[in-house]
Enzyme design. Sequence first.
Site, mmCIF file in Angstrom:
data_model
loop_
_atom_site.group_PDB
_atom_site.id
_atom_site.type_symbol
_atom_site.label_atom_id
_atom_site.label_comp_id
_atom_site.label_asym_id
_atom_site.label_seq_id
_atom_site.Cartn_x
_atom_site.Cartn_y
_atom_site.Cartn_z
ATOM 1 N N ASP A 138 9.416 -2.300 -4.175
ATOM 2 C CA ASP A 138 10.089 -3.306 -3.097
ATOM 3 C C ASP A 138 9.253 -3.489 -1.819
ATOM 4 O O ASP A 138 9.704 -3.606 -0.896
ATOM 5 C CB ASP A 138 11.512 -2.737 -2.737
ATOM 6 C CG ASP A 138 12.331 -2.975 -3.957
ATOM 7 O OD1 ASP A 138 12.174 -3.974 -4.750
ATOM 8 O OD2 ASP A 138 13.472 -2.376 -4.035
ATOM 9 N N HIS A 184 14.426 -9.797 -4.174
ATOM 10 C CA HIS A 184 15.379 -8.455 -3.973
ATOM 11 C C HIS A 184 16.635 -9.118 -3.191
ATOM 12 O O HIS A 184 16.369 -9.800 -2.172
ATOM 13 C CB HIS A 184 14.527 -7.568 -3.408
ATOM 14 C CG HIS A 184 15.307 -6.302 -3.110
ATOM 15 N ND1 HIS A 184 15.600 -5.489 -4.010
ATOM 16 C CD2 HIS A 184 16.101 -5.642 -2.026
ATOM 17 C CE1 HIS A 184 16.414 -4.450 -3.487
ATOM 18 N NE2 HIS A 184 16.757 -4.626 -2.299
ATOM 19 N N ASN A 232 8.622 -10.703 -7.340
ATOM 20 C CA ASN A 232 10.132 -10.285 -7.501
ATOM 21 C C ASN A 232 11.031 -10.802 -6.380
ATOM 22 O O ASN A 232 10.766 -11.435 -5.184
ATOM 23 C CB ASN A 232 9.943 -8.982 -7.362
ATOM 24 C CG ASN A 232 11.483 -8.080 -7.606
ATOM 25 O OD1 ASN A 232 12.059 -8.369 -8.561
ATOM 26 N ND2 ASN A 232 11.806 -7.374 -6.856
ATOM 27 N N GLU A 247 19.418 -16.957 -3.069
ATOM 28 C CA GLU A 247 18.326 -16.472 -4.044
ATOM 29 C C GLU A 247 18.108 -17.892 -4.920
ATOM 30 O O GLU A 247 16.875 -18.015 -5.318
ATOM 31 C CB GLU A 247 18.811 -15.423 -4.968
ATOM 32 C CG GLU A 247 18.892 -14.134 -4.156
ATOM 33 C CD GLU A 247 19.180 -12.844 -5.344
ATOM 34 O OE1 GLU A 247 18.903 -13.068 -6.321
ATOM 35 O OE2 GLU A 247 20.043 -12.285 -4.975
ATOM 36 N N LEU A 293 14.664 -4.175 -14.283
ATOM 37 C CA LEU A 293 14.925 -2.659 -13.839
ATOM 38 C C LEU A 293 13.903 -1.766 -14.081
ATOM 39 O O LEU A 293 14.251 -0.620 -13.968
ATOM 40 C CB LEU A 293 16.354 -2.313 -14.162
ATOM 41 C CG LEU A 293 17.365 -3.395 -13.609
ATOM 42 C CD1 LEU A 293 18.812 -2.854 -13.950
ATOM 43 C CD2 LEU A 293 17.546 -3.192 -12.151
ATOM 44 N N LYS A 294 12.714 -2.241 -14.760
ATOM 45 C CA LYS A 294 11.673 -0.984 -15.007
ATOM 46 C C LYS A 294 10.372 -1.237 -14.118
ATOM 47 O O LYS A 294 10.495 -2.483 -13.573
ATOM 48 C CB LYS A 294 11.145 -1.256 -16.684
ATOM 49 C CG LYS A 294 12.281 -0.879 -17.477
ATOM 50 C CD LYS A 294 12.706 0.393 -17.362
ATOM 51 C CE LYS A 294 11.654 1.388 -17.901
ATOM 52 N NZ LYS A 294 12.027 2.812 -17.702
ATOM 53 N N GLY A 300 20.598 -11.990 -16.551
ATOM 54 C CA GLY A 300 19.677 -13.288 -16.532
ATOM 55 C C GLY A 300 20.069 -14.461 -15.639
ATOM 56 O O GLY A 300 19.872 -15.471 -15.939
HETATM 57 C C1 GRF Z 1 19.218 -10.894 -8.544
HETATM 58 O O1 GRF Z 1 20.131 -10.443 -7.727
HETATM 59 C C2 GRF Z 1 17.942 -10.501 -8.066
HETATM 60 O O2 GRF Z 1 17.944 -10.412 -6.575
HETATM 61 C C3 GRF Z 1 17.715 -9.022 -8.371
HETATM 62 O O3 GRF Z 1 18.509 -9.251 -9.744
HETATM 63 C C4 GRF Z 1 19.389 -9.936 -9.663
HETATM 64 C C5 GRF Z 1 19.365 -10.954 -10.801
HETATM 65 O O4 GRF Z 1 19.462 -9.915 -11.905
HETATM 66 N N1 GRF Z 1 16.475 -8.847 -8.552
HETATM 67 P P1 GRF Z 1 20.351 -10.287 -13.339
HETATM 68 O O5 GRF Z 1 20.175 -11.976 -13.734
HETATM 69 O O6 GRF Z 1 21.819 -10.582 -12.582
HETATM 70 O O7 GRF Z 1 20.319 -9.542 -14.382
#
Ligand code: GRF
Length: 222
Positions: free
Chosen positions: A149, A108, A106, A178, A91-92, A14
């Site tokens: 993606d 990435h 999203n 990010e 991740l789903k 998160g």
């Molecule tokens: C980030 O690096 C983002 O780019 C990717 O997931 C990461 C964040 O996930 N989509 P989390 O908050 O560390 O679980």
Amino acid sequence: MRRLRLGVLISGTGRTLLNLLRQQQAGALPAEVVVIVSSRADAPGNAFAAQFGVPLVVVDARQVKGSAFAEAVYAALDQYAVDLVVMAGFLKRLPVRPAYAGRVINIHPSLLPLFGGKGMYGERVHQAVLEAGVKVSGCTVHFVTDELDAGPIILQACVPVEDDDTPETLGARVFAEECRLYPEAIRLYAAGRLRIEGRRVRILPPAPADERSDPRVLSGDA
Ligand code: GRF
């Protein structure tokens, strides 16, 4: 301008969610996280819901399978009248329903279309970047489509790849970008400045106050 109602989807730590909640608290986002949907009952990021007083809906992907998973996620998004769905380490796969087309984004941690696709998440991305020997990496904010993606790209930012980088050091440099880029994309969306034209996203100039007060993506066909 009406504040955009965000539904944030998480599966892990998160960190991205936390950044958005902090930006919201600081008044830097014209948006409000109205629901957090997590695909794991044990995701550490779930704790931010209580911490920030945001409703949490857990749809545990190990228990809720197949089409029932998407049904439950969309039920939560509908219930909280979400304007924009923000994936933050989710991740789903989530098929984009027609009612949500152009309303799911999203981030990435690479310069897509490089180093994306199945299995490319977290440190694996940065490991692959280092193995490829490229000199720059970065991050990409994009609209989500049913192709993993590969949706229209909203914003990208670059960072250098240093000779002595590890996946951790590179990942930290990318993550700092990010944290800047995702809020910027949400601000553009909220201002109605994103127009999808096929695979491309045109960023419109700022409009005089009130002219684009309805937060939405403009269709290139309009
Ligand atoms: C980030 O690096 C983002 O780019 C990717 O997931 C990461 C964040 O996930 N989509 P989390 O908050 O560390 O679980």
